[in-house]
Design an enzyme around this catalytic site. Sequence first.
Site, PDB file in Angstrom:
ATOM      1  N   CYS A 129      32.868  28.162  51.370  1.00 19.70           N
ATOM      2  CA  CYS A 129      32.261  29.202  52.657  1.00 19.70           C
ATOM      3  C   CYS A 129      31.849  28.269  53.699  1.00 19.70           C
ATOM      4  CB  CYS A 129      31.488  30.023  52.078  1.00 19.70           C
ATOM      5  SG  CYS A 129      31.830  31.354  51.096  1.00 19.70           S
ATOM      6  N   THR A 172      31.556  53.876  51.374  1.00 17.99           N
ATOM      7  CA  THR A 172      31.727  54.456  50.267  1.00 17.99           C
ATOM      8  C   THR A 172      31.828  53.483  49.068  1.00 17.99           C
ATOM      9  OG1 THR A 172      33.110  56.176  51.017  1.00 17.99           O
ATOM     10  CG2 THR A 172      33.459  55.849  48.829  1.00 17.99           C
ATOM     11  N   SER A 221      30.329  39.212  41.659  1.00 19.67           N
ATOM     12  CA  SER A 221      31.357  39.372  40.717  1.00 19.67           C
ATOM     13  C   SER A 221      32.486  38.479  40.548  1.00 19.67           C
ATOM     14  CB  SER A 221      31.987  40.643  40.881  1.00 19.67           C
ATOM     15  OG  SER A 221      33.098  41.082  40.124  1.00 19.67           O
ATOM     16  N   HIS A 222      32.927  37.853  41.354  1.00 16.85           N
ATOM     17  CA  HIS A 222      34.101  36.900  41.428  1.00 16.85           C
ATOM     18  C   HIS A 222      33.743  35.653  40.786  1.00 16.85           C
ATOM     19  CE1 HIS A 222      34.247  34.292  45.039  1.00 16.85           C
ATOM     20  NE2 HIS A 222      33.374  35.181  45.289  1.00 16.85           N
TER      21      HIS A 222
END
Length: 374
Positions: free
Chosen positions: A320, A232, A195-196
């Site tokens: 990363c 969740t 997403s980012h």
Amino acid sequence: MIYLDYCATTPMSDSALEVFIKASKEFYGNPSSLHDVGTKAKSLLEQSRKAIASCVNTEAKGIYFTGGGSDSNNLAIKSLVKGKKGHIITTSIEHFSVLNTFTQLEEEGFEITFLDVDKYGVVSLDTVKQAIKDNTVLVSICYANSDIGTIQNISQIGAFLKDENILFHSDCVQAFGKIPIDITSLNVDSISLSSHKIYGPKGVGAVYISPKVSWKPVIPNTSHESGFRAGTVNVPAIASFAQAAIEICENMEVEQLRLKQLSQQLLSLLSNNCVTHSLIGHPDERLSHHLSLRVHGIEGQYTMLELNRKNIAVSTGTACKVEGQNASKTMLQLGYKKDASRELIRISMGKHTTEAHIIETANAIKDIVETTLP
């Protein structure tokens, strides 16, 4: 600050942020809960799943939400090979989340082949063919490299692997929203998304695994996401991710043309300013917003820090990477010597990048070269 590190992360778009806030306030229920509040959240979750699926031209049934791109790669690969033994093929220039996953699988008994690439970072179909063994169970090749921007011919490789009945995964984190991703035409069984990287929130991503493919949960007896990932589900972030995906895919063609023009402008300005530089990666088959540059004679980390002093943010490659590693792992794999591989900077543009930003950046690099080199 002129921000030119969009491959590392992107600012959230206004519309994605609005969706995140609204969903946090109005769809706060646990989608696994059976009461109406949970059902309301479940409905938004499934709408978001369909939206992500439509962006890659596939069915929602194969989409599973995760905690981000690295999480997606790890879970996809391990889910596809869990309970199996044999041989796995990847390349030597994959993202660390892929390489680290395969290092772990190697320790668990899998045989891993790390394919070499050519001077542009391309892995050929013949190289893949030569590496195939009777017990090859999976091939994983990144669609677009985060360090150098090179785009692989995933469709061609995938067609061959499909005929060989070998599972094919592709890390599409950097490619998503920048080049078209069509599950059918790419001939892939699994992809990873984040997403980012596309103006959505951090901490959320997605995996596609073909419903025709069998996989096993990394953690047994997990109930969320059909057993794919424990925990969740973050419905507000997922809804925001879906909004960002819709927005970037709708504007992709026009935006990438604009960014390609800015990239070409920067290269021209550097040449006109007599800055000795090299473009690393494929000259044509590359992400249009991505420039991996070697500024000859100056360490990339120094150039990055000097640009930061001038309020310009660039990087020296993937965010990363291993801490303290100055040499570019990818450049070393491409055959560059260690000194040259330390000279890499990565400039990646986005929707807030303007022509004025490019001109100022080119002039700043010129100043750094003139004040640093004899």
